[in-house]
Every structure is written in C-alpha cells, then in structure tokens.
Design a protein around this motif. Structure first.
Motif: not given
Length: 639
Positions: A469-482
């Motif tokens: 669950x955490x990864x799914x949210x972070x994949x959308x909001x945080x991974x693009x920044x990296x």
C-alpha cells in the motif's frame, strides 16, 4: 466416510465462524481461488470480470470474517455484514455487467444507476480496508477524495478548480483508472495466483521443510535459533512475500526458541520482524509490491527478481552478522545436538520442495507470464507432494489450500479497492507531477535531500499500511521526483519500494514488529526500535540503489563484484559498530568501535578507489586497535 467437519469451521483474526456461516466462508474462498487458478492457467475471462470478481469476493470474505466493531458478534456475521455483502455483490456485479455499455455509450455521461452504484462501491471499499487494516488507509482515501472537490482551497501548486461529485464518482468507479485500475488488475492477475501457489506449497509440507532446513544449517551456531529465524524467513519469504504472514507463520516456532536459548523477548520479536520484512524482497517470488513495480515500470518481473539477488543477499548478510554479534554479547551457544536434524536427511526427504520454485523460474526464463508460471508451480506442488505418503495432498488438503490462499489474500487484498480510490484521487487531480514538483522545490533539486524526504514520507504514509500500500502511493507521488532528478526508472521505484518496507519496522506504527512483539510477549515499541536497529541497512538501501547502481547489476561484472564485496565489508563493520561486539575478540573498545563506524561510512557507498582504500585501511586499523587494547574474550562458541 470422509470427515467433513472442517468445512463447518473458519478461524479469522477476530471472528470464529461455525456451522452454515463457516461453510459459506469456506465455499466462497474455494470458489475464489479456483476462479483465479483457472484464469492464471487459461485466462479466458473478460477484463472486467477479472478485476471485478477479485474486489467483490475479497470484500465478501472480509465482511464474513472481520466484525465491524468490538460489539459485533464474533461467531457469525451480523445483519449489517449481510447487508454489506448484498450491496457488494450488487454494486460490483453491476459494474461487471455494465462496463461495456458504459464504455461505448455513457463515457462522461453516467446515468443515475452508475452514480448510485459507484457511491455504494466506494463506501464499501473504504469499509473493507478499515476492518482489516484500521482507519488510516481509509482516512487517506477520504482526504484524497476531498481534495478533488475542494481543489480550489489547496495551497500553491497543489490547487485546481475542483470537481463535481458526479465527475469524481464516475472516474473512481466507472472507468478502469481507479477502483478497477492497474492495482486491482495486478493483484487479480499476478499476486493472487502466487498467494494460491504459496498456500499449496505450504500445504504440501514445504513450510515445515524450510524450517527444518534452516535448523539443520544454522542450529549448531551460537545464537542458532535467531539464525534459523533469519534463514527460514528468507526461505519462506520466497513463497509468501508477506512480512506479517512470515512473522506469524515462522515466528510461532522461532520466537519461543530464541527466548528459550537466551535472547531477550523484544530482541526475539525484532529479529523475526526484520527477517520477515526481508522476505518481501527475497527472490524468486518476493512481495506483492514487486508485481506492481514491474507493471508500473513496464519491466519483466524476472528482471526485477534477478537484480534484487545481490541487495537481498547483502541485507541478510548484515542481519546474520547482527544476530551473531548479539549472541556474542550474550554469550549464547547453539541448540543441543539432539535438536538439530541432519542436513543430508532433511534434503533427502524434502529436496523436491525446491522443484515448484524451479518450475516457476524456468517458465519465467522461457518467456511465459508470471501468472502462468504460478499456475504450473501450484500444479507441481500438488503433484510433488505425493513423493511421500505423509505429505500427499488429498482432496481435503487441496480444498484447505484453496481456502488458505483466499484467506491469506484478505490482509493485502482488503486495501486494494481503497488504494484504487487513492490512486484515482491522485491521477484525476494531477497530484503525482504536482507533488514531485513540490518535492523537488523543497529539496532544492538536491538528490540526497530528496531521498531523505522520500524516506520520511514513506514512514509517515506507511503507518498502519502494508509495504504494498505504501509503495503504490509513493510510486505515484515520489518516484517521479527521483526520476526527474536523473535516477533511472527501475532504481527509483526500487528505492521507493525499499523505503516503503521501512514502515514494517519503524515506530510508532510498525505492523511486523507489533506482530513479533505479540508472539514474544514483549513491549511493541521496544520491539520496533530493536527491529530498526537489526535492519539498519534497510534505511540505507534506497540511497545505495541511487548512488551505487552496481548493486543492481548495472555495470560490468568486475564493477558489480567490486561494489558488492566492499558493501559487504562495510555491512560487517557497520554491524560491529552498532553492536559493540566482534565475531572474534568479544567486546570492542570505544576507540576501535568508532573506527569500525568510520570504516562502514567509507565502504557502504563504494565509488572513488581512494575512498574505498581508506575504508579498508581504517577497518584494518580498527582490528589492530581492538587487538592492542585487549578487548574482552568472547564467551560464546565460534560459529
């Protein structure tokens, strides 16, 4: 006549069903697993049936086995539960039946039935996740829905004009972008078939075999029970890929054993918690989140599994070193000889349990899909169980494996509908790119600071949620920044995935550590902090993937081997620094301990050869200082 009394019993986390209600649960669970066993092997169903049936039957099982609140009946579903089940079947059944008609005739013009059924389905998904995971994920979903309506009141770059209730419901429910989007598709298509595979492998006797193998290999070493916990969790993790499932399955055996041989209760629970967390990225099966990762990065699952071999090995190397040094400090010995089975005998009796894993890997290498590999892995597990009469799967075992696969889906699957709602809120408002822009602005474009922020955000989002669950949210909001800051796509997503895994062991809410604490009878918070210490390299892994891509096999073989060896040496030095003990020589004097810490800091991120050489020299100086200062002799036996 065969005993069928087991069909009339169903045990859940908070409710024990019997009689007709247990029969209803078990038959639904069997049908659920059989449907997806069929789709993974033959795939002859529509997209809407594949996604809709998964959410529908997950919620039905949750409403049957999880009470709404503490005053709800614990031996049967309540009238409320039955009403929610009826609404679940009606609303999602409506979507399955009407999706084609909607897609052809009603896009952007939903009728009243679409909106009513959509509102009902959204509320049902929030309730499903609340019952299993608590309120946090559901509250997050409500916040993301609210920002769609109140968009004009959001600050800065996050602001937007706001949307109507009808538009929100249509996008979340009627399309295949949110509730029935990629997250649901991935779980229905890939993850659930592997849960069924794991249940069959466990039922065939593989779980007991892996525990016996871990005991046979590590039982005689000092702190043997803790090393058994690490090894069995790593092996079992390659089947289940779920940290909490690992804790409650292997922990019921390893935690009491660790306590009996001298480990403190909170350390016993912590070791099992962090080892089980590591099982999520232990190839070949790994955690459910990895299937999402492969889907979002458009990368083959096999490739993801292969590049995780070195990180998983290095993670468990550090953990085993930490456990060994803990045993040194406590002066512990291994298990009694009579309690340790022979490796040869264990392998002779159970070597065939590796074959289903070979089947899965072989089919993936041959180019077949992951779900097809899971299907034939399940079939092979059932067939190979007949190698011994004692483990041969009979019709009852087959049925119980089907039930077990569906039941194991509850903890992860309960969140999927709500996560779809969250993803819908992010996508419809364009928050992914907006949040990435905010993250980049806040970090000033500094990649290191951005990684720190991603790690902190992952810990906050992960409170009360699963790694997936955490990864799914972070994949959308945080991974693009990296990715915008220059990190390769797969490395960025792996960094986010490992950061998301931290939520399992990071106080104040750390579900795996709390599960270990419950079995160990230890204080939950104390267990959580101990787990964070034993898994300290998990904090470093996201930074490693970004700054040392060789760990992910990105580079020549010489570069990969060089980086892996130095990282391994740095891990050992880091463990000595944290524990204050050495494998040989006992307690480490403060000066030598500080030098080991410096050596770890230089070696854990191998880059420039001068710095790497300095790390080795400082490490040798630490060893010399420890010898010269005559540290205490070890009290335990050498492993």
């Amino acid at each position: 006549m065969a005993d069928i009394s087991w069909l009339f019993r169903a045990q859940g986390a908070k409710r024990s069903l019997s009689g007709v209600w247990a029969l209803a649960f078990n038959l639904t669970a069997m049908g659920f697993s059989l449907f997806y066993l069929y789709t993974s092997g033959f795939g002859l169903v529509s997209t809407q049936s594949n996604r809709g049936v998964y959410l529908m039957l997950t919620s039905v099982l949750v409403f049957l086995i999880y009470p709404a609140h503490r005053n709800s009946p614990t031996d049967r579903p309540s009238i409320l539960d039955l009403g929610l089940i009826a609404l679940t079947v009606a609303s999602i059944g409506y979507w399955i039946d009407q999706y084609v008609s909607y897609a052809i005739f009603r896009v952007s013009s939903p009728n009243q039935a679409d909106l009513v059924m959509g509102a009902i389905a959204i509320v049902l998904m929030l309730e499903t996740s609340r019952r299993v995971l608590g309120p946090i994920v559901s509250v997050l979903a409500i916040l993301f829905l609210s920002q769609l309506y109140f968009g004009q009141y959001l600050p800065g770059k996050l602001a937007h004009p706001g949307m109507s209730v009808e538009r929100i419901i249509e996008f979340i429910f009627s399309s295949q972008e949110a509730l029935f989007g990629v997250v649901t598709a991935t779980f229905a298509t890939f993850v659930f078939p592997f849960m069924i595979f794991g249940a069959f492998l466990e039922r065939s006797g593989a779980g007991a075999f892996f525990m016996d193998l871990g005991t046979a290999i590590a039982g005689k070493w000092r702190g043997g029970p803790a090393k058994v916990a690490v090894l069995t969790s790593a092996l079992f993790g390659s089947i289940s890929g779920s940290s909490v499932a690992n804790v409650v399955t292997t922990g019921s055996f390893t935690i009491p054993l660790m306590k009996r041989t001298g480990f403190k209760p909170h350390h016993a629970g912590a070791i099992e918690a962090i080892a089980s967390t590591g099982g999520q990225f232990m190839p070949p099966v790994m955690g459910a989140g990895v299937f999402i990762l492969a889907t979002l990065t458009e990368t083959s699952y096999l490739y993801i599994a292969l590049i995780n071999i070195i990180p998983a090995f290095l993670f468990f190397l550090f953990l085993l070193t930490m456990v060994d040094l803990e045993a040194v400090g406590l002066g512990l010995k291994g298990l009694p000889e009579k309690e340790i089975p022979s490796v040869r005998k264990v392998l002779a009796g159970g070597w065939h349990f590796f074959l289903p894993l070979v089947v899965v890997i072989g089919l993936l290498l041959w180019g077949y899909s992951a779900e097809f590999a899971a299907f034939w892995g399940t079939v092979s597990a059932a067939v190979l169980s007949w190698r011994h009469r004692a483990t041969a799967m009979k019709p009852r075992d087959f049925a119980q494996a089907l039930i077990g696969g569906a039941a194991s889906n509850n903890s992860a699957g309960a969140a999927i509908g709500t996560l779809g709602v969250i993803i819908g809120g992010i996508v419809l408002a364009g928050l992914g790119l907006k949040f990435s822009a905010v993250l980049i602005d806040f970090s000033g474009g500094n990649l290191f600071l951005a990684l720190v922020l991603v790690t902190l955000v992952s810990i906050i989002i992960g409170m009360g949620s699963s790694t997936t669950g955490s990864y799914i949210i972070l994949a959308v909001v945080a991974a693009p920044a990296l990715i915008q800051l220059g990190v390769p796509v797969v490395a960025a997503h792996l960094a986010v995935f490992y950061a998301a895994a931290l939520s399992n062991i990071t106080p104040p809410v750390c579900v795996s550590a709390f599960a270990g604490a419950a079995i160990a009878g230890a204080p939950p918070m104390k267990t959580g902090f101990a787990a964070l210490k034993f898994g300290a390299t998990l904090v470093l892994m996201p930074f490693t993937f970004v700054y040392v891509p060789e760990i992910l096999m990105q580079g020549t073989w010489t570069e990969v081997i060089y980086a892996s060896i130095l990282y391994g040496l740095g891990s050992v030095a880091f463990a000595i620094f944290l524990q204050g003990s050495a494998p040989v020589g006992g307690r480490v004097p403060p000066i030598a301990r500080a030098l080991f810490g410096m050596s770890a800091g230089l070696l854990l991120f191998p880059s420039v050869w001068v710095i790497d050489l300095a790390g080795i020299v400082v490490g040798l100086a630490a060893i010399m200082a420890m010898s010269m200062l005559r540290a205490d002799r070890p009290r335990g036996n050498a492993s």
